[in-house]
Enzyme design. Structure first.
Site, PDB file in Angstrom:
ATOM      1  N   CYS A 123       0.818  -1.213   0.000  1.00  0.00           N
ATOM      2  CA  CYS A 123       0.000   0.000   0.000  1.00  0.00           C
ATOM      3  C   CYS A 123       0.857   1.271   0.000  1.00  0.00           C
ATOM      4  O   CYS A 123       1.569   1.552  -0.959  1.00  0.00           O
ATOM      5  CB  CYS A 123      -0.973  -0.052   1.176  1.00  0.00           C
ATOM      6  SG  CYS A 123      -2.382   1.059   1.012  1.00  0.00           S
ATOM      7  N   HIS A 124       0.811   2.068   1.071  1.00  0.00           N
ATOM      8  CA  HIS A 124       1.614   3.286   1.165  1.00  0.00           C
ATOM      9  C   HIS A 124       3.028   3.010   1.693  1.00  0.00           C
ATOM     10  O   HIS A 124       3.857   3.924   1.741  1.00  0.00           O
ATOM     11  CB  HIS A 124       0.935   4.305   2.089  1.00  0.00           C
ATOM     12  CG  HIS A 124      -0.248   4.982   1.489  1.00  0.00           C
ATOM     13  ND1 HIS A 124      -1.452   4.332   1.287  1.00  0.00           N
ATOM     14  CD2 HIS A 124      -0.429   6.257   1.037  1.00  0.00           C
ATOM     15  CE1 HIS A 124      -2.326   5.177   0.754  1.00  0.00           C
ATOM     16  NE2 HIS A 124      -1.734   6.343   0.591  1.00  0.00           N
TER      17      HIS A 124
ATOM     18  N   CYS B 142     -13.390 -16.962  20.702  1.00  0.00           N
ATOM     19  CA  CYS B 142     -14.025 -15.864  21.444  1.00  0.00           C
ATOM     20  C   CYS B 142     -15.501 -16.161  21.746  1.00  0.00           C
ATOM     21  O   CYS B 142     -15.816 -17.088  22.480  1.00  0.00           O
ATOM     22  CB  CYS B 142     -13.845 -14.570  20.668  1.00  0.00           C
ATOM     23  SG  CYS B 142     -14.081 -13.077  21.657  1.00  0.00           S
ATOM     24  N   HIS B 143     -16.425 -15.410  21.149  1.00  0.00           N
ATOM     25  CA  HIS B 143     -17.855 -15.637  21.362  1.00  0.00           C
ATOM     26  C   HIS B 143     -18.423 -16.680  20.410  1.00  0.00           C
ATOM     27  O   HIS B 143     -19.604 -17.030  20.508  1.00  0.00           O
ATOM     28  CB  HIS B 143     -18.641 -14.333  21.181  1.00  0.00           C
ATOM     29  CG  HIS B 143     -18.507 -13.376  22.327  1.00  0.00           C
ATOM     30  ND1 HIS B 143     -17.330 -12.728  22.616  1.00  0.00           N
ATOM     31  CD2 HIS B 143     -19.411 -12.954  23.255  1.00  0.00           C
ATOM     32  CE1 HIS B 143     -17.503 -11.953  23.668  1.00  0.00           C
ATOM     33  NE2 HIS B 143     -18.745 -12.061  24.081  1.00  0.00           N
TER      34      HIS B 143
END
Length: 386
Positions: free
Chosen positions: A118-119, A311-312
């Site tokens: 990218c940058h 996680c959940h």
């Protein structure tokens, strides 16, 4: 001895562009250090969520807080086998930092692989490393690269990657699967056992990292990876949530990237997939109420296929009744669901602990991705060797 890689960070580095390679490479068995000028191990870099939102340029919002694990002032280039430069807004000021430019030049002088996305290529241009080299980047970086003497390769899509000698460049985080694979190969790595088809069970406001990091990590290995969501089709998007730990009694939530689905839930043939991955976030609490979701999860679990839930996500496993007799962990607030589902609770201490019990891999939260992904790789028979 494991290969060791350095990631060059700064405040408002792009969220995905730092975390996906950081955790993917660790999952493959590499040691990865992340540093930032003026900061030390344990300090935090703020990150930015950049994405196309229908305007003339990308939008930006706050991302996760990325914790550094090494100190910039103590770097010894000789100890590293390669360098990764993420994009975002950080590179535009890092390119003006003489110590950063000198560091990047040292990697280049020693012919070590450098992967920039990218940058990030602004730093390569400032270090005079792109002259007569083929490279790509996010399109607005084109003028700087051409002025620095690069042979510009237009990115027909934002998943474009270019490899030229020890230099690997990518257009955006969409290029991560090829970007990371090319970097692994440049480090002398080889991948075996990756002829697998993997399904991700998604929903609105799933956790941003918990879908994209394993999704692109598995794609980078050469797996065919599909993502589906009930009542949505291929090409549609799920908004995601950034769950972070910022000193409050529970995690904070911020808007994440929009995640693009690759397949349709309706008419899905689960039999063609070798494994199922269930991200966390807020999606699982309502996906657990969907009978078609429950049926799908039961097919994978009862069929003995590897299932990885984080996680959940274990809320869905509990609702499906597939945790009875299993040992597993989850985000601590989900302990009640796990215990009521008949499982033996395994305390996630520290929070990056993950566990495998039979065909089931469970993790507590996104800091555990390296272990979470590597344990799923082991069940699938995928290896990265150096």
């Amino acid at each position: 001895m494991a290969k060791r890689v350095l990631i060059l960070c700064g405040d408002y580095v792009e969220d995905y562009e730092v975390m996906v390679p950081f955790q993917a490479l660790q999952a493959y068995g590499l040691a990865v250090d992340a540093v930032c000028p003026g900061k030390k191990a344990g300090d935090v870099c703020r990150t930015a969520v950049h994405q196309a939102s229908g305007h003339q340029t990308y939008s930006e919002s706050r991302g996760h807080n990325f914790m550094l694990n090494a100190s910039f002032g103590k770097i010894e280039v000789s100890k590293y086998d390669g360098l990764v430069i993420p994009g975002g807004r950080a590179p535009e000021y890092l390119a003006m930092n003489e110590s950063v430019v000198e560091l990047v030049k040292k990697f280049s002088d020693s012919a070590k692989p450098i992967a920039s996305v990218c940058h990030g290529q602004l730093i390569l241009a400032a270090a005079n490393l792109v002259k007569d080299r083929k490279c790509t980047a996010y399109p607005p970086v084109k003028p700087a690269l051409i002025a620095a003497g690069a042979h510009w390769i237009e990115p027909e899509t934002m998943s474009k990657c270019v490899s030229d000698g020890n230099l690997i460049t990518g257009a955006t985080y969409d290029s991560h699967p090829e970007f990371i694979r090319l970097f692994v190969e440049a480090l002398g790595g080889s991948i075996t056992g990756s002829d697998k088809r993997i399904l991700f069970l998604c929903g609105d406001y799933m956790e941003d990292f918990e879908v994209m990091v394993p999704f692109q990590s598995l794609q980078a290995l050469g797996c065919h990876v599909d993502a589906v969501c009930p009542k949505k089709g291929a090409g549609e998007k799920c908004p995601t949530a950034i769950h972070d730990f910022e000193g409050d009694q529970t995690y904070s939530e911020k808007p994440g990237h929009d995640f693009t689905l690759t397949a349709s839930f309706e008419g899905l043939d689960a039999s063609i997939y070798d494994s199922l991955v269930i991200p966390g976030g807020r999606a699982p609490e309502y996906l657990a109420l969907d009978e078609e979701v429950i049926t799908l999860v039961k097919k994978f679990m009862n069929g003995g296929k590897p299932v990885a839930s984080i996680c959940h996500g274990q809320q869905i496993l509990s609702a499906a009744g597939v945790l009875k007799g299993k040992k597993c962990t989850a985000y601590p607030a989900v302990k009640l669901n796990v215990v009521l589902g008949g499982a033996t609770w395994l305390e996630p201490d520290p929070i990056d602990r993950c566990f495998t019990d039979g065909n089931l891999v469970t993790g507590a939260a996104w800091p555990g991705h390296p272990e979470f992904i590597s344990q799923l790789m082991a069940l699938l028979g995928i290896k990265v060797s150096f």
